[in-house]
Enzyme design. Structure first.
Site, PDB file in Angstrom:
ATOM      1  CG  HIS A 264      -1.821  -1.089   1.450  1.00 12.48           C
ATOM      2  ND1 HIS A 264      -2.790  -1.513   0.560  1.00 12.48           N
ATOM      3  CD2 HIS A 264      -1.877  -1.948   2.507  1.00 12.48           C
ATOM      4  CE1 HIS A 264      -3.404  -2.579   1.072  1.00 12.48           C
ATOM      5  NE2 HIS A 264      -2.866  -2.868   2.239  1.00 12.48           N
TER       6      HIS A 264
ATOM      7  CG  ASP B 125       4.299  -7.428   3.672  1.00 11.05           C
ATOM      8  OD1 ASP B 125       3.123  -7.352   3.266  1.00 11.05           O
ATOM      9  OD2 ASP B 125       4.706  -6.796   4.665  1.00 11.05           O
TER      10      ASP B 125
HETATM   11  O1  LIG Z   1      -1.240  -3.330   5.025  1.00 11.42           O
HETATM   12  C1  LIG Z   1      -0.973  -4.511   5.138  1.00 11.42           C
HETATM   13  C2  LIG Z   1      -1.798  -5.560   4.501  1.00 11.42           C
HETATM   14  O2  LIG Z   1      -2.932  -5.052   3.838  1.00 11.42           O
HETATM   15  C3  LIG Z   1       0.234  -4.900   5.957  1.00 11.42           C
HETATM   16  O3  LIG Z   1       0.255  -6.276   6.210  1.00 11.42           O
HETATM   17  C4  LIG Z   1       1.507  -4.389   5.304  1.00 11.42           C
HETATM   18  O4  LIG Z   1       1.757  -5.148   4.125  1.00 11.42           O
HETATM   19  C5  LIG Z   1       2.677  -4.351   6.256  1.00 11.42           C
HETATM   20  O5  LIG Z   1       3.120  -5.607   6.606  1.00 11.42           O
HETATM   21  P1  LIG Z   1       4.203  -5.991   7.741  1.00 11.42           P
HETATM   22  O6  LIG Z   1       5.316  -5.022   7.707  1.00 11.42           O
HETATM   23  O7  LIG Z   1       3.492  -6.057   9.032  1.00 11.42           O
HETATM   24  O8  LIG Z   1       4.657  -7.368   7.319  1.00 11.42           O
END
Ligand SMILES: O=C(CO)[C@@H](O)[C@H](O)COP(=O)(O)O
Ligand SMILES: Nc1ncnc2c1ncn2[C@@H]1O[C@H](COP(=O)(O)OP(=O)(O)O)[C@@H](O)[C@H]1O
Length: 462
Positions: free
Chosen positions: A72, A230
């Site tokens: 995002h 991720d």
């Molecule tokens: O916004 C979301 C999923 O929609 C989050 O899961 C981000 O992708 C950040 O992930 P992490 O740093 O916690 O792995």
């Protein structure tokens, strides 16, 4: 031996794994920290990636690389490819009002779910772009193209030349790409931002994204895979199958499943993402997960190991002490301005052990709500992410979830998924290469519905 590299550029840090493309065996790895904060100069991600690559012994002998990154994040570039302003991350809630406005303007949440599979909240790129247009019109005017963290890092690895590319998984978190049709909804982007900047071309899962071109290495480099978000990479890394639910305890808490058909939840609780293989990834995301434990440890003046011991020494339910962990506001439920709270403080529950237990249970009850919202009765619940390294989390999770949880050997599953995607690019096969599954431990406990019930009683009071 042919080597592949997988990158996880997530919220708190950047990790690089280098694996044998044939067997998946881990050969080398590196990591570097990211700065704190919910807006970050993308150059800091590049510095961390360079450091992590260096620590992992470089890419000179690597045949393919893939970058997975936090979803995002809004990266705006000007005509010359320079970053216009710091990137606003998924957990930056200043765009909450913009999201509300966008939902209203299109005619309600169901319209968004139908259009792009998800309903915008502050996290989505489309909401951040609306915020930019309203609050920083000068930056908005200078924005010639918009991309996501993994798109930008892939472009930098390719020498910061050529076109920007992305993949289905990450594109599905923008709010202006539809997983069901596989097309951008530039009409929605125009309505949100006032114009349509250049967008990355969305690659198919098996497409190449060019070659690595680093300044110190002028020759032909490793091939670049499309990369992905991720969570999509974690699904690949942990080998999630339809029927599994993965619960990830990283900076964010996520619960997601691999699906064969796109989803469109009109309540907006489940985001209808695409995955990195051509399938779909319905996902529920919370803003508060592993850092709830970090915060509890900080309050108690102890390390994470001691926090585990304290939590495990307290009774189930922490004597009625409940932590509602909305420490960064919250996304699910959509309460961007919420704060955390403790309920049930008495002389008896005012101990470090009770507080530690309440933090672990509160974080897990919050994640169990996310898991329930998926509406899936899975064959397996897999627990991954930094928070799954906590002994207390692993022991208490099955009680709170009311079912056994499978904990894969602690590892870097996002980076592993990216590495597997890189190996897939080299293999050119229909499906990603099969690597031998790593070890798992199954944790079981008597269900503790009263812990969930007490949490549900007080959660709305926060
Ligand atoms: O916004 C979301 C999923 O929609 C989050 O899961 C981000 O992708 C950040 O992930 P992490 O740093 O916690 O792995
Ligand atoms: N043993 C542990 N107990 C509890 N939390 C842990 C443990 N090890 C790591 N963590 C936490 O995991 C988080 C990082 O997890 P990670 O999945 O790498 O996050 P992200 O991908 O969002 O950067 C940190 O907040 C860290 O404190």
């Amino acid at each position: 031996m042919t080597l592949v590299a997988g990158v996880d550029s997530s919220t708190q840090s950047c990790k690089v794994v280098i694996r044998d493309a044939g067997t998946g065996a881990l050969v080398r790895q590196g990591r570097a920290a990211h700065p704190d904060g919910t807006e970050v100069d993308p150059e800091a991600w590049w510095t961390a990636l360079s450091e992590a690559i260096e620590q992992a012994g470089g890419l000179d002998d690597v045949a393919a690389v893939s970058v997975a990154a936090q979803q995002h994040g809004m990266v705006c570039l000007d005509e010359s490819g320079k970053v216009v302003r710091k990137a606003l991350l998924w957990n930056d809630t200043r765009s909450a009002r913009a999201a509300v406005d966008l939902v209203e303007e299109l005619g309600g949440p169901a319209k968004w779910a139908e259009a792009v599979g998800s309903v915008p909240v502050a996290s989505f790129t489309v909401s951040k772009l609306r915020w930019l247009a309203e609050h920083e019109p000068d930056s908005a005017r200078r924005t010639a193209s918009v991309c996501l963290p993994h798109d930008w890092l892939t472009w930098r690895l390719g020498g910061a030349a050529g076109e920007l590319v992305t993949d289905r998984g990450d594109a599905s978190g923008t709010g202006y790409w539809s997983p069901a049709t596989g097309e951008y909804r530039t009409d929605l982007l125009r309505a949100a931002f006032g114009s349509v900047p250049q967008l990355p071309r969305v690659l198919d899962p098996r497409d190449g994204a060019g070659e690595v071109r680093l300044a110190r290495d002028p020759g032909p480099g490793a091939r670049l895979a499309p990369g992905t978000g991720d969570n999509m990479a974690a699904a690949l890394g942990v080998g999630a199958l339809p029927g599994d639910v993965v619960v990830s305890i990283g900076t964010s808490g996520t619960a997601f499943a691999v699906a064969r058909t796109p989803s469109a939840d009109p309540t907006g609780i489940v985001a209808g993402f695409a995955d990195a293989t051509g399938r779909f990834l319905p996902l529920v995301c919370t803003l508060n997960a592993a850092r709830v434990l970090d915060a509890a440890a900080r309050m108690l003046g102890v390390g994470l190991d001691r926090l585990d011991e304290l939590a495990l020494s307290a009774p189930s339910g922490a004597g009625g002490l409940v932590c509602v962990p909305y420490l960064e506001g919250e996304r699910t439920p959509n309460l961007p301005d919420a704060t955390g709270s403790l309920h049930g403080l008495t002389l008896g529950t005012s101990t470090p052990a009770h507080l530690a237990r309440a933090a672990v249970e509160g974080m897990l009850c919050h994640l169990a709500d996310a898991f329930d919202a998926l509406g899936i009765d899975p064959a397996r619940v897999l627990l991954i992410g930094g928070g799954a390294r906590s002994k207390a989390v692993r022991r208490i999770a099955p009680a709170v979830f009311g079912r056994p949880v499978v904990v894969p050997t602690p590892g870097e599953y996002v980076a592993d998924g990216a590495a597997r995607q890189a190996a897939w690019l080299l293999a050119g096969s229909e499906e990603p290469p099969t690597w031998p599954a790593g070890g798992t431990e199954v944790y079981e406990a008597d269900p503790a519905p009263s812990v969930r019930a007490r949490y549900a009683e007080v959660r709305g009071l926060s």
